[in-house]
Design a protein around this motif. Structure first.
Motif, PDB file in Angstrom:
ATOM      1  N   GLY A  61      23.923 -38.262 -13.738  1.00  0.00           N
ATOM      2  CA  GLY A  61      24.246 -36.931 -13.213  1.00  0.00           C
ATOM      3  C   GLY A  61      23.691 -35.844 -14.112  1.00  0.00           C
ATOM      4  N   LEU A  62      23.821 -36.016 -15.422  1.00  0.00           N
ATOM      5  CA  LEU A  62      23.299 -35.020 -16.353  1.00  0.00           C
ATOM      6  C   LEU A  62      21.778 -34.981 -16.308  1.00  0.00           C
ATOM      7  CD1 LEU A  62      25.582 -35.532 -19.484  1.00  0.00           C
ATOM      8  CD2 LEU A  62      25.586 -33.595 -17.896  1.00  0.00           C
ATOM      9  N   THR A  63      21.171 -36.153 -16.177  1.00  0.00           N
ATOM     10  CA  THR A  63      19.705 -36.211 -16.123  1.00  0.00           C
ATOM     11  C   THR A  63      19.187 -35.425 -14.935  1.00  0.00           C
ATOM     12  OG1 THR A  63      19.718 -38.371 -17.170  1.00  0.00           O
ATOM     13  CG2 THR A  63      17.720 -37.755 -16.008  1.00  0.00           C
ATOM     14  N   SER A  64      19.824 -35.596 -13.780  1.00  0.00           N
ATOM     15  CA  SER A  64      19.340 -34.886 -12.607  1.00  0.00           C
ATOM     16  C   SER A  64      19.584 -33.384 -12.714  1.00  0.00           C
ATOM     17  CB  SER A  64      19.985 -35.450 -11.336  1.00  0.00           C
ATOM     18  OG  SER A  64      21.378 -35.213 -11.359  1.00  0.00           O
ATOM     19  N   CYS A  65      20.557 -32.969 -13.499  1.00  0.00           N
ATOM     20  CA  CYS A  65      20.806 -31.542 -13.677  1.00  0.00           C
ATOM     21  C   CYS A  65      19.801 -30.917 -14.635  1.00  0.00           C
ATOM     22  CB  CYS A  65      22.227 -31.309 -14.226  1.00  0.00           C
ATOM     23  SG  CYS A  65      23.506 -31.734 -13.040  1.00  0.00           S
TER      24      CYS A  65
ATOM     25  N   SER B  67      13.126 -31.784 -16.004  1.00  0.00           N
ATOM     26  CA  SER B  67      12.128 -30.997 -16.722  1.00  0.00           C
ATOM     27  C   SER B  67      11.246 -30.269 -15.714  1.00  0.00           C
ATOM     28  CB  SER B  67      11.273 -31.911 -17.603  1.00  0.00           C
ATOM     29  OG  SER B  67      10.399 -32.673 -16.798  1.00  0.00           O
ATOM     30  N   SER B  68      10.485 -29.324 -16.199  1.00  0.00           N
ATOM     31  CA  SER B  68       9.558 -28.613 -15.311  1.00  0.00           C
ATOM     32  C   SER B  68       8.521 -29.585 -14.757  1.00  0.00           C
ATOM     33  CB  SER B  68       8.885 -27.457 -16.047  1.00  0.00           C
ATOM     34  OG  SER B  68       8.234 -27.913 -17.203  1.00  0.00           O
ATOM     35  N   GLN B  69       8.138 -30.600 -15.541  1.00  0.00           N
ATOM     36  CA  GLN B  69       7.205 -31.603 -15.043  1.00  0.00           C
ATOM     37  C   GLN B  69       7.821 -32.409 -13.900  1.00  0.00           C
ATOM     38  OE1 GLN B  69       6.230 -33.734 -18.609  1.00  0.00           O
ATOM     39  NE2 GLN B  69       4.467 -32.422 -19.049  1.00  0.00           N
ATOM     40  N   ASP B  70       9.105 -32.748 -14.035  1.00  0.00           N
ATOM     41  CA  ASP B  70       9.787 -33.464 -12.957  1.00  0.00           C
ATOM     42  C   ASP B  70       9.830 -32.614 -11.693  1.00  0.00           C
ATOM     43  OD1 ASP B  70      10.293 -35.625 -14.637  1.00  0.00           O
ATOM     44  OD2 ASP B  70      12.300 -34.913 -15.182  1.00  0.00           O
ATOM     45  N   LYS B  71      10.105 -31.325 -11.852  1.00  0.00           N
ATOM     46  CA  LYS B  71      10.161 -30.421 -10.695  1.00  0.00           C
ATOM     47  C   LYS B  71       8.794 -30.293 -10.033  1.00  0.00           C
ATOM     48  CE  LYS B  71      14.044 -27.839 -12.525  1.00  0.00           C
ATOM     49  NZ  LYS B  71      14.484 -26.628 -13.177  1.00  0.00           N
ATOM     50  N   GLU B  72       7.730 -30.207 -10.849  1.00  0.00           N
ATOM     51  CA  GLU B  72       6.371 -30.124 -10.301  1.00  0.00           C
ATOM     52  C   GLU B  72       6.014 -31.412  -9.561  1.00  0.00           C
ATOM     53  OE1 GLU B  72       3.681 -27.714 -10.972  1.00  0.00           O
ATOM     54  OE2 GLU B  72       5.190 -26.284 -11.637  1.00  0.00           O
ATOM     55  N   ALA B  73       6.373 -32.559 -10.142  1.00  0.00           N
ATOM     56  CA  ALA B  73       6.093 -33.845  -9.492  1.00  0.00           C
ATOM     57  C   ALA B  73       6.854 -33.952  -8.175  1.00  0.00           C
ATOM     58  CB  ALA B  73       6.465 -34.999 -10.423  1.00  0.00           C
ATOM     59  N   GLN B  74       8.096 -33.485  -8.168  1.00  0.00           N
ATOM     60  CA  GLN B  74       8.897 -33.507  -6.938  1.00  0.00           C
ATOM     61  C   GLN B  74       8.280 -32.587  -5.879  1.00  0.00           C
ATOM     62  OE1 GLN B  74      13.026 -32.485  -7.453  1.00  0.00           O
ATOM     63  NE2 GLN B  74      13.454 -32.601  -5.257  1.00  0.00           N
ATOM     64  N   ALA B  75       7.812 -31.406  -6.290  1.00  0.00           N
ATOM     65  CA  ALA B  75       7.181 -30.478  -5.350  1.00  0.00           C
ATOM     66  C   ALA B  75       5.911 -31.099  -4.772  1.00  0.00           C
ATOM     67  CB  ALA B  75       6.864 -29.157  -6.046  1.00  0.00           C
TER      68      ALA B  75
END
Length: 184
Positions: free
Chosen positions: A20-24, A27-35
Motif C-alpha cells: 500500500g505504501l509503495t503504491s502511494c 516514483s515519477s518514472q513509475d508514473k511515466e511508465a504507467q502513462a
C-alpha cells in the motif's frame, strides 16, 4: 492464537501495508511508465492490429532455413571496398559475427545484468559484431574479415555472374573454378 499463525498473519499484514505504501509513493518514472502503458492500451483499443491471411516474412524466414540449414552448404562472400572493387571468399556455411557466443554472455542477479566470460575465459562487449569469420570451402583455412566504413559484403548461396561480381578477385584459397570441379 499459536505463535506460527501470529507470525504468518503479521507477515501478511506487513506485506499489505508495504504494498500500500509503495503504491502511494510511485516514483515519477513509475508514473511515466504507467502513462505510456495506458496510452498504448488506448491506441490498441482504437487501432487494433490487423490480421494477415499470409505472412511473406515467415515465408522468407522458412526459405532462409531451407537454404542455410544444411550441412556442407557453401556461401559466396563478395566484399566491396571503398574504390568499388570486388573480391570474394567461398566459405563453408555462413560467415559468423565474432560477437556470437555458444554460452550466455550475461546473467541477471538481483535485477542487475552482470557480464559473463566467453568460451576463452575473457569478457566481450559485443563490439566485435562488425568482424566475421568462417572457414574456407576446400582448405578449411580460418578466414576473418571486417565490414564498416567504406567496406560492405554481399552474401550469396551460389556464385554471381553479374559483371561486378564476375570480375571479383579471389581473396581466399578457394576459387569458383575449384568448387565447380568438385561438383558432380
Amino acid at each position: 492464537m499459536k505463535q506460527p499463525i501470529r507470525m504468518a498473519l503479521a507477515t501478511v499484514v506487513a506485506l499489505a501495508v508495504g504494498l500500500g505504501l509503495t503504491s502511494c509513493t510511485d516514483s515519477s518514472q513509475d508514473k511515466e511508465a504507467q502513462a505510456k502503458q495506458e496510452n498504448y492500451d488506448h491506441l490498441v483499443a482504437q487501432q487494433p492490429a490487423g490480421r494477415m491471411e499470409y505472412s511473406p516474412t515467415r515465408e522468407a524466414i522458412n526459405q532462409w532455413v531451407e537454404t542455410w540449414g544444411k550441412r556442407g552448404k557453401l556461401s559466396y562472400v563478395y566484399i566491396q571496398n571503398a574504390k568499388g572493387e570486388y573480391g570474394y571468399f567461398i566459405m563453408k556455411g555462413l560467415p559468423v559475427p565474432r560477437c556470437k557466443m555458444l554460452t550466455p554472455t550475461e546473467r541477471v542477479e538481483d535485477h542487475v545484468v552482470l557480464p559473463q566470460p566467453g568460451m576463452d575465459g575473457t569478457y566481450t562487449t559485443g563490439s566485435t559484431c562488425g568482424a566475421y569469420y568462417g572457414f574456407d570451402a576446400t582448405t578449411n583455412a580460418y578466414m576473418e574479415f571486417t565490414v564498416g566504413t567504406n567496406q560492405s559484403f554481399f552474401l550469396f548461396d551460389k556464385p554471381m555472374t553479374m559483371p561486378e561480381y564476375a570480375s571479383a578477385k579471389q581473396m581466399g584459397p578457394t576459387s569458383v573454378k575449384d568448387v565447380e570441379k568438385k561438383q558432380p
